[in-house]
Design a protein around this motif. Structure first.
Motif, PDB file in Angstrom:
ATOM      1  N   ARG A 154      11.132  53.211  83.253  1.00 46.51           N
ATOM      2  CA  ARG A 154      11.963  52.161  82.657  1.00 46.51           C
ATOM      3  C   ARG A 154      11.119  50.967  82.213  1.00 46.51           C
ATOM      4  NH1 ARG A 154      15.236  54.588  86.364  1.00 46.51           N
ATOM      5  NH2 ARG A 154      17.402  54.967  85.714  1.00 46.51           N
ATOM      6  N   ALA A 157      12.680  45.350  80.452  1.00 50.55           N
ATOM      7  CA  ALA A 157      13.932  45.050  79.743  1.00 50.55           C
ATOM      8  C   ALA A 157      14.034  46.022  78.570  1.00 50.55           C
ATOM      9  CB  ALA A 157      13.952  43.613  79.250  1.00 50.55           C
ATOM     10  N   PRO A 158      15.248  46.460  78.204  1.00 48.78           N
ATOM     11  CA  PRO A 158      15.391  47.369  77.063  1.00 48.78           C
ATOM     12  C   PRO A 158      14.756  46.794  75.800  1.00 48.78           C
ATOM     13  CG  PRO A 158      17.457  47.189  78.251  1.00 48.78           C
ATOM     14  CD  PRO A 158      16.537  46.139  78.829  1.00 48.78           C
ATOM     15  N   ASP A 175      18.561  50.879  71.018  1.00 42.43           N
ATOM     16  CA  ASP A 175      18.059  50.309  72.267  1.00 42.43           C
ATOM     17  C   ASP A 175      17.377  51.402  73.085  1.00 42.43           C
ATOM     18  OD1 ASP A 175      18.965  47.748  71.789  1.00 42.43           O
ATOM     19  OD2 ASP A 175      20.921  48.119  72.704  1.00 42.43           O
ATOM     20  N   SER A 176      16.154  51.105  73.527  1.00 41.04           N
ATOM     21  CA  SER A 176      15.406  52.045  74.356  1.00 41.04           C
ATOM     22  C   SER A 176      15.197  51.441  75.740  1.00 41.04           C
ATOM     23  CB  SER A 176      14.045  52.360  73.736  1.00 41.04           C
ATOM     24  OG  SER A 176      13.264  53.142  74.634  1.00 41.04           O
ATOM     25  N   PRO A 177      15.700  52.116  76.798  1.00 39.53           N
ATOM     26  CA  PRO A 177      15.466  51.615  78.151  1.00 39.53           C
ATOM     27  C   PRO A 177      14.132  52.042  78.741  1.00 39.53           C
ATOM     28  CG  PRO A 177      16.896  53.513  78.235  1.00 39.53           C
ATOM     29  CD  PRO A 177      16.619  53.258  76.772  1.00 39.53           C
ATOM     30  N   GLY A 178      13.433  52.988  78.064  1.00 43.78           N
ATOM     31  CA  GLY A 178      12.163  53.463  78.595  1.00 43.78           C
ATOM     32  C   GLY A 178      11.758  54.785  77.985  1.00 43.78           C
ATOM     33  N   ASP A 195      19.441  55.071  74.442  1.00 38.56           N
ATOM     34  CA  ASP A 195      20.684  55.154  75.206  1.00 38.56           C
ATOM     35  C   ASP A 195      21.652  56.124  74.544  1.00 38.56           C
ATOM     36  OD1 ASP A 195      20.102  53.353  77.283  1.00 38.56           O
ATOM     37  OD2 ASP A 195      20.560  51.638  75.993  1.00 38.56           O
ATOM     38  N   LEU A 202      20.768  59.878  78.063  1.00 43.17           N
ATOM     39  CA  LEU A 202      19.715  59.449  77.147  1.00 43.17           C
ATOM     40  C   LEU A 202      19.435  60.565  76.151  1.00 43.17           C
ATOM     41  CD1 LEU A 202      17.282  58.006  79.833  1.00 43.17           C
ATOM     42  CD2 LEU A 202      18.788  56.671  78.348  1.00 43.17           C
ATOM     43  N   GLU A 228      21.458  56.601  88.097  1.00 40.11           N
ATOM     44  CA  GLU A 228      21.126  55.216  88.432  1.00 40.11           C
ATOM     45  C   GLU A 228      20.283  55.177  89.702  1.00 40.11           C
ATOM     46  OE1 GLU A 228      23.358  50.924  89.237  1.00 40.11           O
ATOM     47  OE2 GLU A 228      24.530  52.748  88.839  1.00 40.11           O
TER      48      GLU A 228
END
Length: 295
Positions: A154, A157-158, A175-178, A195, A202, A228
């Motif tokens: 991760r 921050a996105p 948006d990419s969270p990782g 996302d 994902l 999560e």
């Protein structure tokens, strides 16, 4: 890089059982793709402007502005919006990026949407010849070795990632969270992830050494889940699928970010479709070439 151990499978899960499970999944995926009002039924791609204009096969005059798309219907013309018949002038209001509504007209539906910051129309007809003659998409044989464990890393921050599109002149932002990292034949790889439609879901857009050879040149996509609080996942490349742009010029699909161009040949998932709809430029936008569905 240290990655999770190979995915354990239940003793009863043989290669044949794995293949049957994949076949059931792919059959369901094909049914969704061949929906009477799905992407294989799209008959054109039209970019709205401030000038009212009629578009092939659609009722009304259409235009757009700061308040969003508007249609002005003639005396004998109607649309069906949210199940109700609409006459006269109808304003759709501002549309969010990658959002839209689907409204009915006699003989089909039309998608009113925003892509790349521009409002568009995409009519869809269940009698479109390409859909009527679609027989399915070939894929590599299901192979459990392409169901690969990975680790999701991760970002603090996105990050908003801009990528190209299958049509010129627009781009997309996701948006990419990782990113997910994994091994293929002990060689490390990673894919930037975006996302999905629900928490923990994902997807990654990618090309690989098969792209333009046995798989569609521009892109494929693969989805995976990350719970999560966890960093472990499994990427099943057997479930790598084509995006709509593999089938039609009327798609505005995103292209993979540069870091998702894999050097390895991913011999799993869907292959290049044997037919696609080619568009030709008209005064209104893109319309089908003379023989929709040809190579």
């Amino acid at each position: 890089m240290t990655l999770p151990a190979a995915v354990e499978t239940a003793p009863a899960e043989t290669a044949d059982a794995f293949a049957r499970e994949w076949e059931d999944w792919h059959e369901t995926h094909e049914e969704r793709r061949a929906d009477p009002h799905g992407f294989l039924a799209v008959t054109g791609l039209f970019w709205l402007t401030a000038e009212p204009r009629r578009y092939p096969g659609l009722p009304g005059e259409w235009f757009t502005g700061v308040t969003g798309p508007v249609v002005v219907l003639g005396d004998d013309e109607t649309l069906t919006v949210d199940g109700a018949e609409v006459t006269g002038t109808h304003a759709f209001g501002p549309l969010a990026e990658r959002d839209g509504v689907t409204v009915g007209f006699e003989g089909g539906v039309v998608e009113v949407a925003k892509r790349g910051g521009r409002d568009i129309l995409r009519p869809r007809r269940p009698d479109f010849p390409f859909l009527a003659t679609y027989t399915g998409t070939a894929a590599f044989p299901a192979d459990p070795s392409w169901r690969i464990p990975g680790r999701f890393v991760r970002f603090v921050a996105p990050r908003a990632i801009e990528v190209g599109a299958a049509v010129d002149g627009i781009s997309h932002v996701y948006d990419s969270p990782g990113y997910v990292e994994f091994l293929v034949d002990d060689e490390p790889f990673r894919l930037l992830a975006f996302d999905g439609h629900r928490p923990g879901s994902l997807f990654a857009l990618f090309t690989d050494a098969t792209s333009g050879v046995t798989t569609y040149a521009a892109n494929r996509t693969v989805s995976f889940e990350v719970a999560e609080g966890s960093d472990t996942t499994v990427i099943d490349f057997n479930r790598a699928t084509n995006l709509p742009c593999a089938y039609t010029d009327f798609a505005t699909c995103p292209l993979p970010p540069a870091e998702n161009r894999l050097r390895v040949a991913v011999t799993a998932g869907e292959r290049t479709p044997d037919r696609r709809v080619h568009g030709e430029v008209s005064a209104e936008g893109l319309i089908p070439a003379e023989h929709p569905g040809g190579r």
